[in-house]
Design a protein around this motif. Structure first.
Motif, PDB file in Angstrom:
ATOM      1  N   LEU A 124       0.837  -1.204   0.000  1.00 51.32           N
ATOM      2  CA  LEU A 124       0.000   0.000   0.000  1.00 51.32           C
ATOM      3  C   LEU A 124       0.872   1.254   0.000  1.00 51.32           C
TER       4      LEU A 124
ATOM      5  N   ASN B 164       2.160   1.949  -3.267  1.00 47.76           N
ATOM      6  CA  ASN B 164       1.091   2.541  -4.060  1.00 47.76           C
ATOM      7  C   ASN B 164       1.052   4.050  -3.919  1.00 47.76           C
TER       8      ASN B 164
ATOM      9  N   ARG C 262      -4.466  -1.332  -8.657  1.00 49.96           N
ATOM     10  CA  ARG C 262      -3.314  -0.748  -7.958  1.00 49.96           C
ATOM     11  C   ARG C 262      -2.013  -1.346  -8.445  1.00 49.96           C
TER      12      ARG C 262
ATOM     13  N   ILE D  35       1.143   0.752 -10.171  1.00 49.51           N
ATOM     14  CA  ILE D  35       2.557   0.662  -9.802  1.00 49.51           C
ATOM     15  C   ILE D  35       3.398   0.378 -11.045  1.00 49.51           C
TER      16      ILE D  35
ATOM     17  N   ILE E  89      -8.215   5.350  -7.465  1.00 50.38           N
ATOM     18  CA  ILE E  89      -7.743   4.862  -6.164  1.00 50.38           C
ATOM     19  C   ILE E  89      -8.285   5.713  -5.030  1.00 50.38           C
TER      20      ILE E  89
END
Lengths: 330, 298
Positions: free
Chosen positions: B11, B14, B153, B157, B222
């Motif tokens: 996370l 991210n 996600r 990345i 997101i």
């Protein structure tokens, strides 16, 4: 340090001396107007509003000591203004300190905070200095948000005004007003004195040409740090006073947007002028007050003023006035 | 515990996507123009809003209710629009400030930030609107072994790493990049070689802001799209570039991803510190290596 002043005096030719005298007269006139305005204002305007003006004007004056007379752009002055508001609030409300002591101690605490932030930030110059002060002030903001005693999003509410020196009841609006006015005038005179001291001359030398000041043997970093601490302390004095006026310390006072607003006040009034920050603060606070009905459009207006001031009006109101009247400084 | 750390690291990575892309754009602009673009966060926010508008509102506004310009189209259109906005800002305003102290351009872009933010606060909810246009093919989740991770996600990345490498390649390995770097070192000499430096400056600013727009589109699915999404981010980005040093493209990218990771992992050990850990790292870097990790000592 005395050498610098005498050198300046030697270089001054008669023309400069003449405009110097005119400048001093003009400064005197403005000072009389300012004092008179501060004394009579509560009889014409809502006292709380004038007290708000005075607090922000003192904040801008403190900020100007740094940007205008030392050439350092701090983007984190809300940390001192807002931080001191929380310090004062906590000391007066929870510890039961008398108001004057609370305010003075909070200003000193802001000075200590300034010592920490300043000694880190002066390790880099120019634009980096601004970015570092902004980031460090953000730590203070998160502390104000997260620490157990700050009241989080609600802020620190219900700060009692108490009695000044145990005698004068500050819940009386006029008593409170003249207390705030006295703090403002004291702050103004302290800053005026600093600017016109040999120490202030060195600060201006640093602003004009840092390498030269360094080569003349001045410890530039120390001068910058002392100026930073002084500016932080006086900004704290303004913030602590504001907390007592509104009986409330809020997150807004510590937010980066407040750091931006004080920059705008100083820029608009005139960076490096003596009276400019007051004019700038009065203009911006009055504008916010008058435009509060249009909601968040205020932010658009403030932003647009910022853009215009930077593009066309870098001298500011008082700076332009001094140029038109051919005065050295106002 | 390890699983938890890995999960938070993912996370964090991210968030690092956005730290890297934004500090990259900031570094590209700073390299050539010596301007710190405060509006970078606001342009990122505007990019996210444009993606939302293209998908949800434009059709309604022009009377074709079924028109939803999708994510992939937005990924191309929005950076161009934001880049054009950047060029407009450079040509009409920023240009006049190059001869003055760089703090004036910081203040100018700060003013622009307030205007953009104020405008979006007026028309959209301050708390944020979800972006419904996430592509079908990127919906759902992937099992990474240690955690279930949203497909989108993972895409973000990977996509941002590709973009960052591409920008690095253009600047460090191509002819255009060489001109740019030469312009950074000595603009007068480059002018003497017959290269139109003012045009190069304008395009560079457009390119850097375009990157912010791209990051905005990438962020829309997101985070919820809100007027303040860029405001606090830009301060983190400033800390990232102070830590990394603005001198190097790779430095900006690497510190962006790395600091995202650090922030994520901090959440595992002491969550309240996650907000401030990057700023404290900045303090450490300033004490130990004031020029930044990748910066040149002046």
């Amino acid at each position: 340090m005395n050498d610098t002043t005498s050198e300046v005096a030697e270089f001054a030719d008669t023309d400069m001396q003449k405009s110097d005298t005119r400048g001093r007269v003009a400064q005197g006139v403005l000072f009389v107007i300012l004092t008179a305005a501060v004394l009579v204002a509560p009889f014409f305007l809502y006292p709380v509003f004038v007290m708000q003006l005075l607090c922000f004007a003192l904040f801008a004056l403190a900020f100007n000591l740094l940007i205008g007379f030392t050439g350092l752009l701090s983007f984190g002055h809300a940390a001192f203004f807002g931080g001191a508001a929380y310090f004062a609030g906590h000391m007066i409300k929870v510890w039961g300190f008398p108001p004057l002591l609370g305010i003075l101690l909070a200003a000193m605490a802001a000075g200590v905070l300034g010592l920490v932030i300043g000694s880190l930030a002066i390790r880099r110059q120019g634009i980096y200095f601004a970015m570092i002060t902004l980031a460090l002030a953000q730590i203070v903001y998160f502390f104000a948000l997260q620490l157990p005693f700050t009241g989080g999003e609600n802020g620190l509410q219900g700060i009692p005004r108490g009695r000044l020196l145990g005698v004068i009841d500050l819940n009386d609006p006029l008593a409170m007003y003249y207390f705030v006015a006295a703090i403002f005038m004291a702050g103004f005179l302290i800053i005026y004195r600093i600017i016109h001291s040999p120490f202030g001359q060195v600060l201006q030398a640093v602003r004009e040409n840092e390498p030269r000041a360094l080569s003349l043997g001045y410890n530039v970093d120390r001068f910058k740090l002392i100026a930073f601490v002084m500016s932080a302390t006086l900004a704290g004095l303004a913030g602590a006073t504001k907390a007592l006026v509104f009986q409330f310390a809020s997150l807004t006072d510590a937010h980066w947007q407040m750091s931006g607003e004080v920059i705008l006040m100083t820029l608009l009034g005139g960076m490096g002028t003596i009276f400019g920050p007051i004019v700038g603060a009065v203009t911006i606070v009055t504008l916010q007050h008058e435009l509060s009905s249009i909601g968040s459009w205020v932010q658009v207006v403030i932003g647009a003023i910022f853009v215009v001031a930077v593009l066309l009006f870098r001298r500011g109101i008082i700076g332009e006035l001094a140029r038109v009247l051919r005065l050295p400084s106002l | 515990m390890l699983k938890l750390i890995l999960a938070q690291a993912m996370l964090g990575l991210n968030n690092g996507v956005f730290y890297a892309m934004l500090s990259l754009g900031l570094a590209v602009i700073f390299g050539l123009l010596n301007v710190v673009n405060f509006a970078h966060g606001a342009l990122y926010m505007t990019g996210a809003f444009l993606a939302l508008i293209l998908y949800s509102y434009l059709g309604v506004w022009i009377g074709i209710e079924d028109l939803h310009i999708n994510f992939w189209a937005a990924l191309i259109i929005v950076p161009i629009l934001i880049g054009a906005l950047g060029i407009l800002i450079e040509r009409t305003m920023l240009r006049w400030l190059y001869r003055f102290d760089p703090i004036y351009s910081l203040l100018l872009t700060f003013g622009i930030t307030l205007v953009l933010q104020g405008l979006f606060v007026n028309f959209f909810s301050a708390s944020g609107t979800p972006y419904p246009g996430q592509p079908e093919s990127l919906r759902g989740v992937v099992d990474l072994g240690f955690m279930i991770f949203p497909k989108y996600r993972l895409f973000a990345i990977g996509f941002s790493i590709v973009i960052c490498l591409a920008v690095w390649f253009i600047i460090e390995r191509t002819r255009i990049g060489a001109m740019l770097r030469a312009g950074t070192e000595n603009p007068d000499l480059v002018k003497a070689f017959g290269i139109n430096v003012p045009l190069m400056v304008t395009l560079t600013f457009g390119f850097g802001t375009g990157l912010a727009g791209l990051a905005g589109v990438l962020a829309a699915p997101i985070y919820s799209v809100g007027p303040l999404m860029g405001a606090d981010l830009i301060i983190i980005i400033f800390a990232v570039v102070v830590i990394g040093g603005m001198g190097s493209i790779m430095g900006a990218v690497v510190s962006g991803f790395a600091l995202g990771l650090v922030e994520g992992i901090t959440k595992v050990f002491y969550a309240p510190a996650a907000n401030t850990v990057i700023f404290f790292l900045m303090v450490v870097v300033l004490l130990v290596r004031p020029a930044g990790l990748f910066g040149r000592q002046s």
